[in-house]
Design a protein around this motif. Structure first.
Motif, PDB file in Angstrom:
ATOM      1  N   GLU A 104      51.292  40.429  39.902  1.00  0.00           N
ATOM      2  CA  GLU A 104      50.987  41.587  39.059  1.00  0.00           C
ATOM      3  C   GLU A 104      50.037  41.187  37.926  1.00  0.00           C
ATOM      4  O   GLU A 104      49.065  41.895  37.620  1.00  0.00           O
ATOM      5  CB  GLU A 104      52.309  42.127  38.499  1.00  0.00           C
ATOM      6  N   ILE A 105      50.309  40.044  37.319  1.00  0.00           N
ATOM      7  CA  ILE A 105      49.470  39.564  36.213  1.00  0.00           C
ATOM      8  C   ILE A 105      48.125  39.066  36.734  1.00  0.00           C
ATOM      9  O   ILE A 105      47.083  39.304  36.109  1.00  0.00           O
ATOM     10  CB  ILE A 105      50.211  38.447  35.446  1.00  0.00           C
ATOM     11  N   ARG A 106      48.138  38.402  37.902  1.00  0.00           N
ATOM     12  CA  ARG A 106      46.872  37.914  38.463  1.00  0.00           C
ATOM     13  C   ARG A 106      45.915  39.078  38.741  1.00  0.00           C
ATOM     14  O   ARG A 106      44.709  38.976  38.496  1.00  0.00           O
ATOM     15  CB  ARG A 106      47.134  37.129  39.747  1.00  0.00           C
ATOM     16  N   HIS A 107      46.451  40.190  39.213  1.00  0.00           N
ATOM     17  CA  HIS A 107      45.605  41.351  39.490  1.00  0.00           C
ATOM     18  C   HIS A 107      44.931  41.857  38.217  1.00  0.00           C
ATOM     19  O   HIS A 107      43.736  42.166  38.222  1.00  0.00           O
ATOM     20  CB  HIS A 107      46.449  42.476  40.110  1.00  0.00           C
ATOM     21  N   VAL A 108      45.677  41.925  37.140  1.00  0.00           N
ATOM     22  CA  VAL A 108      45.128  42.545  35.936  1.00  0.00           C
ATOM     23  C   VAL A 108      44.121  41.613  35.250  1.00  0.00           C
ATOM     24  O   VAL A 108      43.103  42.071  34.709  1.00  0.00           O
ATOM     25  CB  VAL A 108      46.261  42.982  34.980  1.00  0.00           C
TER      26      VAL A 108
ATOM     27  N   VAL B 240      42.608  34.490  43.957  1.00  0.00           N
ATOM     28  CA  VAL B 240      41.712  35.023  42.925  1.00  0.00           C
ATOM     29  C   VAL B 240      40.415  35.513  43.554  1.00  0.00           C
ATOM     30  O   VAL B 240      39.937  36.620  43.260  1.00  0.00           O
ATOM     31  CB  VAL B 240      41.440  33.947  41.856  1.00  0.00           C
ATOM     32  N   VAL B 241      39.825  34.709  44.444  1.00  0.00           N
ATOM     33  CA  VAL B 241      38.569  35.102  45.091  1.00  0.00           C
ATOM     34  C   VAL B 241      38.788  36.319  45.980  1.00  0.00           C
ATOM     35  O   VAL B 241      37.940  37.231  46.026  1.00  0.00           O
ATOM     36  CB  VAL B 241      37.998  33.919  45.902  1.00  0.00           C
ATOM     37  N   GLN B 242      39.899  36.383  46.681  1.00  0.00           N
ATOM     38  CA  GLN B 242      40.196  37.558  47.499  1.00  0.00           C
ATOM     39  C   GLN B 242      40.302  38.819  46.645  1.00  0.00           C
ATOM     40  O   GLN B 242      39.871  39.905  47.061  1.00  0.00           O
ATOM     41  CB  GLN B 242      41.485  37.333  48.286  1.00  0.00           C
ATOM     42  N   LEU B 243      40.856  38.680  45.451  1.00  0.00           N
ATOM     43  CA  LEU B 243      40.928  39.820  44.539  1.00  0.00           C
ATOM     44  C   LEU B 243      39.538  40.227  44.061  1.00  0.00           C
ATOM     45  O   LEU B 243      39.257  41.434  43.921  1.00  0.00           O
ATOM     46  CB  LEU B 243      41.823  39.489  43.348  1.00  0.00           C
TER      47      LEU B 243
ATOM     48  N   LEU C 189      33.806  30.046  37.077  1.00  0.00           N
ATOM     49  CA  LEU C 189      34.250  28.755  37.585  1.00  0.00           C
ATOM     50  C   LEU C 189      35.752  28.809  37.787  1.00  0.00           C
ATOM     51  O   LEU C 189      36.484  29.237  36.893  1.00  0.00           O
ATOM     52  CB  LEU C 189      33.890  27.631  36.608  1.00  0.00           C
ATOM     53  N   ILE C 190      36.206  28.400  38.965  1.00  0.00           N
ATOM     54  CA  ILE C 190      37.640  28.339  39.274  1.00  0.00           C
ATOM     55  C   ILE C 190      37.960  26.886  39.591  1.00  0.00           C
ATOM     56  O   ILE C 190      37.350  26.292  40.478  1.00  0.00           O
ATOM     57  CB  ILE C 190      38.003  29.252  40.460  1.00  0.00           C
ATOM     58  N   ALA C 191      38.913  26.317  38.857  1.00  0.00           N
ATOM     59  CA  ALA C 191      39.154  24.881  39.021  1.00  0.00           C
ATOM     60  C   ALA C 191      40.570  24.541  38.589  1.00  0.00           C
ATOM     61  O   ALA C 191      41.235  25.302  37.882  1.00  0.00           O
ATOM     62  CB  ALA C 191      38.147  24.068  38.209  1.00  0.00           C
ATOM     63  N   SER C 192      41.016  23.374  39.026  1.00  0.00           N
ATOM     64  CA  SER C 192      42.281  22.813  38.568  1.00  0.00           C
ATOM     65  C   SER C 192      41.995  21.863  37.414  1.00  0.00           C
ATOM     66  O   SER C 192      40.865  21.395  37.251  1.00  0.00           O
ATOM     67  CB  SER C 192      42.962  22.056  39.711  1.00  0.00           C
TER      68      SER C 192
END
Length: 753
Positions: free
Chosen positions: A302-306, A365-368, A445-448
């Motif tokens: 839910e939080i990831r979507h927003v 995240v990328v799919q969203l 940028l998406i990273a660990s």
């Protein structure tokens, strides 16, 4: 005939000077200065050279067709093997030849110009080849496990022009830029606000002003700011879609993307769930946010979507502003730097950094992102490198053992691909997404933390790069509690390198850079969103120290009314022993001395066998393990680095009673969640990081119940600096009493019938 022809060719070759040979080899003809003058005016002969010969790549040669093949074509073959000494001499003499040609012949002028243009074109072409073949020169990094792949897989030269902000313009169908100019748009208000030097200097000395409010869903929230003006607000009952200032096409795609959470929601809040509504209101105000109640089981998706909605909304607005200004500059034909209204960028292109712990989270995240840009539209968006991304970030369900039984929260956290070393750049332009974009050509940028740590590097390392962090406007740290179990130092290292002035210009147009970015004030404009599953001192420290947004900070500060001790099902006496420590720095030594002198002597007797010592910190574990070895105590140990065979052996010895003590680290329990059998006595060297681990460990005693329940014991060490962890275990009211009491020992009994 053959002998005569070869003899004539050799004679002709012998009459040529070294300079003429070089010009013949490079251009396929003699220099016009050395042409034999005849009565007739003849065109110079142009030879078509073979691919293997050393030729120039000038456009003028490639476009012209050979009129007649002469003997020079054959002579070139004999000119290939020129010694290095001759080449050096020719280079030294070349300038004088060109000068003589300019003085003595008008026709040579044209050829000199052609030579210069050819050299420039060749140099430019070589530069482009070098850039496309060297992704590290652009973003300073290679994607993990792709060292053997071709560079084109990473640079994606095919889509370079499609995603370049400098060469694209705002499409008419996407709307003009007038919406971004609206004074009500929070994005425009935020990036357009100009700070003064006095305000920046006052931040270091100003006390932090705070204001506490209670919201319906978030509960107790604290607004704070070091800037003089502190803005607070309460959430409205209903949200008007226009008031959110969502960029197209998010107004239409968000409803479908978020539909899975709206099935039971009231109609008045059809766009968001109640939690999403309150979170997005804070996000959209560009205030820093710390939400410590994000759990993978309950509200993680839910939080990831927003926050993905907020990211896409921010990037689309920022890019629309740049593209709109590109169109205005083209129509008005203004020179560079003619108008300060065109300042719409940072020093580098990356504007959003999302830190997630595992590849599975990056995949979602990328799919969203794709879902938010695509929605119900029949026209599919362009997603480059999608197949490669799914292969590297996806997972095979068959890889997971079918008989693996773990708690639900464990299954939710460790679902999918749990590799924790990755980083990927994402470029978004209108209705297209480019995955694996070079960092300096990326918007997101998406990273660990580990993936960022390896590219940022350390002090003294030759190969390191952190310029891409210089203009981050939106930082999202999701599942922050997991980084405590990985390596929190990586997070601190990242925060120390955020929004620093870049060491290289990276091709930026300084006339388009915002003034506050040039002044090195970017950290005051960066919004930080911090999500975790618990209130922890280290996470609080990062939020308080590194979040200095001029809009202020918002932190959710709900206190736990009931602790995890209520979930202990076994009948067990819990003895909480308070130790004294003068300051925070002395807690570690005070705990060790208290344990060695007060607690351990009670368990040295053979009667107190089957004693499990739970140790949250690995450094404390090493210290105790060394002490036990020195004292020659009968013990075994299990940590996150123990081999599988060693774990099985230690569990067996402990169960059979061959080893009196078992040292167990918290990180091992976090990653494995094994049930340790044979426990009769429990010692919590320190309170667990996760409060539910306390009840899990205590409930392990019933795994091998043989009628010795009356002899079970549990001892817990704590100090006044463990207030947050203590409140999460016993509840806030009991914790307050235990910390303020004159007594140092407190007893709780659970599982009474």
């Amino acid at each position: 005939m053959g002998k005569r022809r070869s003899r004539s060719q050799s004679q002709l070759l012998s009459t040529l000077t070294k300079k003429q040979k070089k010009h013949l080899r490079d251009f396929g003809e003699e220099h016009p200065f050395y042409d034999r003058i005849s009565g007739k005016e003849a065109k110079p002969q142009i030879c078509q050279l073979s691919e293997s010969s050393d030729t120039s790549n000038s456009e003028s040669e490639s476009e012209s067709e050979p009129e007649q093949v002469s003997g020079y074509h054959k002579l070139l073959a004999s000119l290939k093997n020129v010694s290095e000494e001759d080449e050096e001499e020719e280079e030294e003499e070349e300038d004088s030849v060109v000068d003589d040609a300019e003085v003595n012949s008008e026709g040579a002028d044209d050829d000199v110009i052609v030579e210069e243009e050819t050299a420039a074109a060749s140099a430019k072409m070589q530069e482009n080849v070098t850039l496309s073949a060297d992704p590290e020169g652009q973003d300073g990094e290679k994607p993990p496990d792709t060292s053997d792949k071709s560079p084109e897989d990473f640079t994606d030269a095919k889509h370079e022009s499609l995603f370049s902000l400098e060469t694209n313009f705002l499409e008419e169908e996407s709307g003009d830029n007038c919406s971004l100019k609206a004074s009500q748009d929070p994005f425009v208000q935020h990036v357009s606000k100009e700070l003064k030097e006095k305000e920046i200097q006052a931040v270091a000395t100003n006390p932090k002003t705070t204001h506490q409010l209670k919201w319906p869903i978030l509960g107790q929230i604290v607004f704070s700011s070091k800037f003089q003006k502190l803005e607070t607000f309460k959430p409205p009952k209903d949200i008007d879609l226009k008031s959110l200032h969502l960029q197209k096409p998010l107004e239409s795609t968000w409803t479908k993307t978020n539909s899975q959470f709206l099935s039971g929601a009231p109609k008045s809040n059809s766009l968001f769930t109640p939690l999403q509504k309150e979170l997005f209101l804070i996000m959209n105000s560009y205030q820093d946010l710390f939400y410590p109640e994000r759990t993978a089981l309950r509200n993680g998706e839910e939080i990831r979507h927003v926050y993905c909605l907020h990211v896409i909304n921010h990037v689309l607005k920022a890019n629309a502003q740049v593209l709109g200004n590109n169109s205005r500059r083209r129509s008005q034909k203004l020179g560079v730097g003619d108008d300060d209204d065109f300042r719409d960028q940072g020093l580098t292109r990356p504007k959003v950094l999302i830190v997630v712990p595992f590849r599975e989270a990056a995949l979602r995240v990328v799919q969203l992102f794709i879902s938010l840009l695509e929605g119900d539209s029949k026209k599919k968006i362009i997603v480059s490198n999608k197949k490669r991304f799914q292969g590297e970030y996806g997972s095979d369900p068959e890889e997971r053992p079918p008989n693996l039984k773990r708690p639900e929260d464990y299954e939710a956290v460790f679902m999918g691909n749990i590799d924790d070393h990755f980083r990927i750049g994402v470029a978004i332009l209108q209705r297209s997404i480019r995955l694996y974009a070079p960092f300096y050509s990326s918007d997101i940028l998406i990273a660990s933390p580990l993936g960022l740590r390896t590219i940022i590097g350390g002090e003294g390392e030759k190969k390191r790069d952190f310029d891409f962090l210089s203009s981050i406007e939106l930082l999202i740290i999701d599942q922050a509690d997991i980084y405590l179990m990985q390596n929190w130092e990586h997070v601190l290292h990242l925060m120390n390198h955020m929004n620093l002035l870049p060491l290289d210009s990276h091709g930026v147009d300084f006339s388009r850079v915002r003034m506050w970015s040039l002044n090195n004030w970017s950290k005051y404009y960066r919004q930080t969103l911090l999500f975790g599953a618990l209130q922890d001192a280290q996470i609080n420290s990062v939020f308080n120290k590194y979040c200095v947004n001029l809009q202020g900070q918002v932190a959710v500060r709900n206190v736990p009314l009931t602790g995890s001790i209520n979930h202990v099902l076994v009948q067990l006496p819990h003895v909480f022993q308070r130790m004294q420590a003068e300051n925070l720095a002395s807690v570690i030594d005070a705990r060790f001395n208290f344990f060695v002198n007060k607690i351990l002597p009670q368990y040295r007797d053979a009667v107190m066998s089957h004693t499990l010592i739970y140790i949250p910190s690995y450094f404390d574990f090493v210290r105790l393990r060394n002490y036990f070895k020195k004292e020659e105590l009968n013990f075994t140990h299990i940590c996150e680095y123990t081999q599988k065979s060693g774990v099985s052996r230690a569990r067996h010895f402990f169960l059979q009673g061959e080893k009196q003590f078992l040292l167990l680290t918290e990180r091992f329990h976090f990653y494995k969640r094994y049930t340790i059998k044979g426990i009769r006595n429990l010692i919590f060297y320190e309170l667990p990081t996760y409060p539910h681990f306390y009840s899990e460990i205590c409930n392990m005693l019933r795994a091998t119940s043989r009628g010795e329940e009356a002899t079970w014991t549990c001892t817990v060490l704590y100090s006044k600096y463990d207030a947050q962890r203590l409140a999460a275990v016993v509840g806030v009211e009991r914790a307050a009493q235990m910390l303020q009491s004159n007594k140092n020992v407190h007893l709780f009994i659970t599982g009474e019938k």
